[in-house]
Write an enzyme that holds these catalytic residues in place. Structure first.
Site, PDB file in Angstrom:
ATOM      1  N   GLU A 249     -59.445   1.528   7.507  1.00 18.30           N
ATOM      2  CA  GLU A 249     -60.494   0.508   7.578  1.00 18.30           C
ATOM      3  C   GLU A 249     -59.853  -0.870   7.742  1.00 18.30           C
ATOM      4  O   GLU A 249     -58.980  -1.237   6.953  1.00 18.30           O
ATOM      5  CB  GLU A 249     -61.325   0.561   6.290  1.00 18.30           C
ATOM      6  CG  GLU A 249     -62.104   1.858   6.149  1.00 18.30           C
ATOM      7  CD  GLU A 249     -62.383   2.218   4.692  1.00 18.30           C
ATOM      8  OE1 GLU A 249     -62.225   1.364   3.816  1.00 18.30           O
ATOM      9  OE2 GLU A 249     -62.738   3.386   4.441  1.00 18.30           O
TER      10      GLU A 249
ATOM     11  N   GLU B  17     -63.398   7.432   3.828  1.00 15.80           N
ATOM     12  CA  GLU B  17     -62.024   7.827   3.505  1.00 15.80           C
ATOM     13  C   GLU B  17     -61.762   9.309   3.769  1.00 15.80           C
ATOM     14  O   GLU B  17     -60.692   9.673   4.258  1.00 15.80           O
ATOM     15  CB  GLU B  17     -61.694   7.472   2.055  1.00 15.80           C
ATOM     16  CG  GLU B  17     -61.530   5.977   1.804  1.00 15.80           C
ATOM     17  CD  GLU B  17     -62.847   5.226   1.750  1.00 15.80           C
ATOM     18  OE1 GLU B  17     -63.908   5.876   1.686  1.00 15.80           O
ATOM     19  OE2 GLU B  17     -62.827   3.976   1.776  1.00 15.80           O
TER      20      GLU B  17
ATOM     21  N   PRO C 207     -62.757   9.411  -2.460  1.00 12.73           N
ATOM     22  CA  PRO C 207     -63.563  10.288  -1.594  1.00 12.73           C
ATOM     23  C   PRO C 207     -62.696  11.205  -0.724  1.00 12.73           C
ATOM     24  O   PRO C 207     -63.151  12.249  -0.285  1.00 12.73           O
ATOM     25  CB  PRO C 207     -64.357   9.300  -0.715  1.00 12.73           C
ATOM     26  CG  PRO C 207     -64.390   8.043  -1.500  1.00 12.73           C
ATOM     27  CD  PRO C 207     -63.096   7.994  -2.268  1.00 12.73           C
TER      28      PRO C 207
ATOM     29  N   PHE D 295     -60.532   3.480  -3.763  1.00 10.24           N
ATOM     30  CA  PHE D 295     -61.289   3.856  -2.567  1.00 10.24           C
ATOM     31  C   PHE D 295     -60.772   5.176  -1.995  1.00 10.24           C
ATOM     32  O   PHE D 295     -61.380   5.750  -1.101  1.00 10.24           O
ATOM     33  CB  PHE D 295     -61.187   2.786  -1.477  1.00 10.24           C
ATOM     34  CG  PHE D 295     -61.779   1.458  -1.838  1.00 10.24           C
ATOM     35  CD1 PHE D 295     -62.331   1.215  -3.088  1.00 10.24           C
ATOM     36  CD2 PHE D 295     -61.789   0.414  -0.911  1.00 10.24           C
ATOM     37  CE1 PHE D 295     -62.862  -0.016  -3.420  1.00 10.24           C
ATOM     38  CE2 PHE D 295     -62.326  -0.822  -1.233  1.00 10.24           C
ATOM     39  CZ  PHE D 295     -62.854  -1.042  -2.480  1.00 10.24           C
TER      40      PHE D 295
ATOM     41  N   HIS E  19     -60.476  -1.742  -8.056  1.00  9.36           N
ATOM     42  CA  HIS E  19     -59.460  -2.328  -7.179  1.00  9.36           C
ATOM     43  C   HIS E  19     -58.086  -2.359  -7.848  1.00  9.36           C
ATOM     44  O   HIS E  19     -57.192  -3.035  -7.366  1.00  9.36           O
ATOM     45  CB  HIS E  19     -59.845  -3.760  -6.788  1.00  9.36           C
ATOM     46  CG  HIS E  19     -60.991  -3.832  -5.827  1.00  9.36           C
ATOM     47  ND1 HIS E  19     -62.285  -3.562  -6.191  1.00  9.36           N
ATOM     48  CD2 HIS E  19     -61.035  -4.151  -4.501  1.00  9.36           C
ATOM     49  CE1 HIS E  19     -63.083  -3.715  -5.130  1.00  9.36           C
ATOM     50  NE2 HIS E  19     -62.346  -4.059  -4.101  1.00  9.36           N
TER      51      HIS E  19
ATOM     52  N   GLN F 234     -57.806   1.536   1.644  1.00 10.39           N
ATOM     53  CA  GLN F 234     -57.809   0.096   1.443  1.00 10.39           C
ATOM     54  C   GLN F 234     -57.430  -0.323   0.010  1.00 10.39           C
ATOM     55  O   GLN F 234     -56.706  -1.292  -0.190  1.00 10.39           O
ATOM     56  CB  GLN F 234     -59.176  -0.458   1.815  1.00 10.39           C
ATOM     57  CG  GLN F 234     -59.166  -1.921   2.112  1.00 10.39           C
ATOM     58  CD  GLN F 234     -60.370  -2.305   2.943  1.00 10.39           C
ATOM     59  OE1 GLN F 234     -61.487  -2.300   2.447  1.00 10.39           O
ATOM     60  NE2 GLN F 234     -60.152  -2.618   4.201  1.00 10.39           N
ATOM     61  N   PHE F 235     -57.958   0.392  -0.965  1.00 14.44           N
ATOM     62  CA  PHE F 235     -57.609   0.146  -2.366  1.00 14.44           C
ATOM     63  C   PHE F 235     -57.490   1.504  -3.057  1.00 14.44           C
ATOM     64  O   PHE F 235     -58.127   2.479  -2.643  1.00 14.44           O
ATOM     65  CB  PHE F 235     -58.685  -0.687  -3.073  1.00 14.44           C
ATOM     66  CG  PHE F 235     -58.587  -2.163  -2.809  1.00 14.44           C
ATOM     67  CD1 PHE F 235     -57.779  -2.976  -3.593  1.00 14.44           C
ATOM     68  CD2 PHE F 235     -59.293  -2.731  -1.762  1.00 14.44           C
ATOM     69  CE1 PHE F 235     -57.690  -4.332  -3.337  1.00 14.44           C
ATOM     70  CE2 PHE F 235     -59.204  -4.096  -1.502  1.00 14.44           C
ATOM     71  CZ  PHE F 235     -58.408  -4.901  -2.287  1.00 14.44           C
ATOM     72  N   ASP F 236     -56.709   1.509  -4.149  1.00 19.38           N
ATOM     73  CA  ASP F 236     -56.472   2.745  -4.900  1.00 19.38           C
ATOM     74  C   ASP F 236     -57.729   3.559  -5.154  1.00 19.38           C
ATOM     75  O   ASP F 236     -57.806   4.743  -4.837  1.00 19.38           O
ATOM     76  CB  ASP F 236     -55.784   2.413  -6.227  1.00 19.38           C
ATOM     77  CG  ASP F 236     -56.207   1.063  -6.778  1.00 19.38           C
ATOM     78  OD1 ASP F 236     -57.424   0.865  -6.953  1.00 19.38           O
ATOM     79  OD2 ASP F 236     -55.338   0.200  -6.992  1.00 19.38           O
TER      80      ASP F 236
ATOM     81  N   LEU G  36     -66.028   3.488   8.124  1.00 13.39           N
ATOM     82  CA  LEU G  36     -65.723   3.325   6.697  1.00 13.39           C
ATOM     83  C   LEU G  36     -65.979   4.647   5.982  1.00 13.39           C
ATOM     84  O   LEU G  36     -67.091   4.907   5.519  1.00 13.39           O
ATOM     85  CB  LEU G  36     -66.629   2.218   6.151  1.00 13.39           C
ATOM     86  CG  LEU G  36     -66.232   1.511   4.873  1.00 13.39           C
ATOM     87  CD1 LEU G  36     -67.032   0.233   4.730  1.00 13.39           C
ATOM     88  CD2 LEU G  36     -66.410   2.383   3.655  1.00 13.39           C
TER      89      LEU G  36
END
Lengths: 387, 343
Positions: B43, B74, B103, B100, B143, B96-98, B72
């Site tokens: 993303e 995962e 999924p 995230f 995040h 993008q972040f831990d 978008l």
């Protein structure tokens, strides 16, 4: 605080957003209200007789395969078998519409499609027998491993088709999923990716009425599963999944469309699972005999038989030849499945990483000590010779 | 950057200081330039260059077919990467972040980690999953998770965490080149840490699976990785005032785990503290402490201690400093290593 009390609220007037215009007219993407049929219609007269005869032979062989595999579960030779009896038309058509260079992404019920694509009948059963997870090299046959988690193979099909297109290869991926699988998040993500990337993928949903015991009405509120395609911006096609000629035609068109670079298609084949979910399931708990009997009258082999005999393309002798050939296949399968597979326990550690970690080397050594104690140190050599 | 550091850079033939984020970006760029099968997807990785700018410029240089802004999703990103790898590409995925990445957990656990095994070695998946991870940057919830325990509990995955700018470059290059899947955990709060590192002369790094002694010492071993390395180095310096000469080991990867380097150190020092910011219960520290105890029991002068984040969901940013193990908490543990004095 209410909106009225907000300072300056009186002066606030929302600006309307720009008028929303859908990028695509959804009408061409919508499936027909009735499943597409060929057998028993005028269209059947146009169908290639050779293709119909080939479909018939494969269907009969497929049904015999299902019966033999189910029998093997009763003899303890197969841990479990999810039969596709009643759904053979979908299985066979999926295999036959693909070129050698194309890829098939089967679910756990799609052994028949893999075998019809040329996979060795025994290799196709290794997962269900329990000796190995995948008994074949997926690259050799262009068949992904039979997939047990639902719908997770669909994004793989998209990624592979996308990669093939990036490499300039003329390859299509056909991914199979059941009606229950369409409720999974991976189904949604795969369809969305495929449409956005215009990936050369065909999604075949075999709607066989039940996800184990849960009927379609409790699975979705959509008019049909094929309707789901429209929201992604791809065409949805509804086909009679027991009409082998119709499934073959619809899938052929979808594959051709993908190959032309026009993107993915979602095909829903309406069919029925005549057997239970697997040999371990009791289907009488969730469905009545009369429903099963209704579908028996619409059996894919009978439909094709009626068409072929009615048009003088098949007679009793021809049917006998096909049945005998299927019987020989079953005999071979039975014989090979009755041989005990020779397994090397040390294989447990061989394919976790390219190079074994120190931890795995230690654990392999420990198992080797156990094996030596159990069978004597010569067993390892014997296992290797038998591989 | 201070003049002293710049001078040091010139002295070692390294042009100018770089951040960890820049080194990671350079590793991606060099990998893509060398190997046309390397693809970056995720993303915002294209036009924007990633929310941390690690992929900045890649789409421009290699085109958006090789550095791709995906929908978008995962699971879809990683699932598509599986298919791409099946067809001979070498995808590098950015989560993008831990938090995230969750999924995509099923794809990671059921397919990425297992494909080599499921296919009897016929189909390895060379996928690198980059995860900006950990706290300390004032992120709101979801995040700042430290998710390494989930990944290290999944056989088939390598779990790699750089803590230095050199390693950020070297380990990412190695991860992308690996035929096995790698979960590459990038400590977010070290993204802007600098070193006199230059892409023109990247120092060779130890391969994945080797731990490195970052500071030799004699009286106890601090075992750590990723974001906690600078904390441990600072603690080791501070501990000299108390007469402690601490050895600091940077694990660099949790899988494979370098038992040899860790055990050799603890046998020398006789004392060990494991430091990480993820939760202690069921966390990496328990595994590490057990491994050390199994190998070094007769050399140990004290129990192996753990300094970890609390067993709480990652706290809101205004509270995170209380959660993250800092120098004082490490020093307190070191003080508790005076086991014989207490008993």
């Amino acid at each position: 605080m209410t909106v009225q009390e907000l300072p300056g609220a009186a002066a606030y007037r929302p600006t309307p957003p720009p008028a929303w215009k859908p990028l695509t007219d959804p009408a061409p993407l919508l499936p027909d209200p009735e499943p597409f049929r060929v057998l028993g219609t005028d269209a059947a007269a146009e169908a290639d007789p050779e293709l119909l005869l080939r479909l018939y032979a494969e269907l009969v062989r497929g049904r015999r395969y299902n019966a033999q595999a189910t029998a093997l579960t009763k003899q303890g030779r197969l841990a479990v078998y999810p039969s596709s009896t009643g759904q053979e038309a979908c299985e066979i058509a999926a295999a036959l519409v693909l070129e050698d260079r194309d890829w098939l992404f089967p679910s756990y019920r799609d052994t028949l499609a893999a075998v019809a694509r040329g996979l060795d009948p025994v290799e196709a059963l290794t997962l269900l027998r329990g000796d190995r997870h995948t008994g074949y090299d997926p690259r050799e046959h262009r068949i992904a491993p039979l997939c047990t988690p639902l719908a997770t193979q669909l994004p793989h099909a998209v990624g592979l088709a996308h990669a093939a297109r990036l490499k300039g290869d003329d390859v299509v991926a056909l991914a199979m999923v059941g009606d229950g699988g369409t409720s999974e998040g991976d189904f949604h993500e795969a369809l969305n990716f495929a449409a956005v990337w215009r990936a050369p993928v065909v999604f075949l949903v075999q709607n066989n009425g039940f996800a184990i015991s849960v009927p379609l009405a409790k699975q979705t509120a959509a008019p049909s599963l094929a309707h789901k395609a429209v929201g992604y911006g791809m065409p949805g096609r509804l086909v009679d999944g027991n009409d082998a000629a119709a499934v073959h035609q619809v899938l052929s068109e979808a594959v051709a469309r993908a190959r032309r670079g026009e993107g993915p298609t979602l095909v829903e084949a309406v069919t029925y699972r005549m057997d239970a979910h697997t040999n371990a399931d009791d289907a009488t708990r969730y469905r009545g005999d009369s429903e099963v009997e209704t579908w028996r009258a619409h059996d894919p082999i009978r439909l094709l038989e009626r068409e072929l005999t009615g048009r003088g393309l098949l007679d009793e002798g021809g049917m006998r030849t096909v049945r005998e050939e299927a019987e020989r296949m079953a005999e071979g399968l039975r014989e090979q499945m009755n041989a005990d597979p020779v397994l090397d326990p040390m294989d447990l550690f061989s394919h976790v990483y390219e190079e074994q970690t120190g931890q795995l080397r230690e654990q392999a050594a420990r198992l080797q000590v156990e094996l030596d104690a159990e069978h004597g140190p010569h067993d390892r050599d014997g296992a290797e010779e038998g591989r | 950057m201070s003049t002293a550091a710049a001078t040091a850079g010139e002295r070692t033939g390294r042009a100018k200081p770089s951040t960890m984020a820049q080194a990671l970006g350079r590793a991606l760029r060099d990998s893509m330039a060398e190997d046309p099968t390397v693809h970056v997807l995720g993303e915002d990785v294209g036009t924007l260059g990633g929310v941390f700018r690690v992929t900045d410029g890649l789409a421009k240089e290699f085109g958006d077919e090789r550095c791709t802004d995906t929908p978008l999703a995962e699971a879809g990103i990683l699932g598509a990467a599986v298919g791409m790898a099946m067809y001979g590409l070498r995808p590098v995925v950015e989560m993008q972040f831990d938090a995230f990445a969750y999924p995509a957990f099923e794809q990671l656990v059921s397919h990425v980690a297992k494909m080599r095994n499921r296919t009897g070695g016929a189909m390895p998946l060379p996928i690198t999953v980059r995860v900006p991870y950990g706290g300390g940057i004032g992120g709101v919830e979801h995040h700042s998770d430290s998710s390494e325990a989930y990944y290290m509990a999944t056989p088939g995955l390598h779990v790699v965490m750089p803590a230095t700018v050199d390693d950020a470059y070297g380990l990412l290059r190695e991860s992308i080149a690996s035929d096995d899947p790698v979960v590459f955990l990038e400590p977010k709060r070290l993204y802007w840490s600098k070193a006199d590192w230059s892409p023109d002369a990247p120092a060779p790094v130890e391969p994945i699976g080797r731990a490195v002694v970052r500071r030799p010492g004699r009286s106890a071993t601090l075992i750590t990785y990723g974001p906690s390395l600078p904390v441990c180095l600072e603690a080791a310096e501070a501990a000299t005032a108390e007469g402690w000469d601490l050895e600091v080991i940077d694990l660099r990867s949790l899988v494979p785990f370098d038992d040899e380097t860790v055990a050799a150190s603890v046998r020398r020092t006789g004392r060990a503290v494991v430091v990480h910011e993820s939760s202690g219960f069921g966390g990496p520290g328990g595994e590490i402490a057990a491994r050390v105890t199994e190998r070094c029991f007769h050399h140990l002068e004290a129990p192996v201690l753990r300094v970890a984040g609390f067993d709480i969901p990652y706290p809101p940013p205004m509270q995170e400093r209380h959660h993250l193990p800092g120098v004082d908490r490490v020093l307190d543990a070191v003080a508790r290593l005076q086991w014989e004095a207490e008993s």
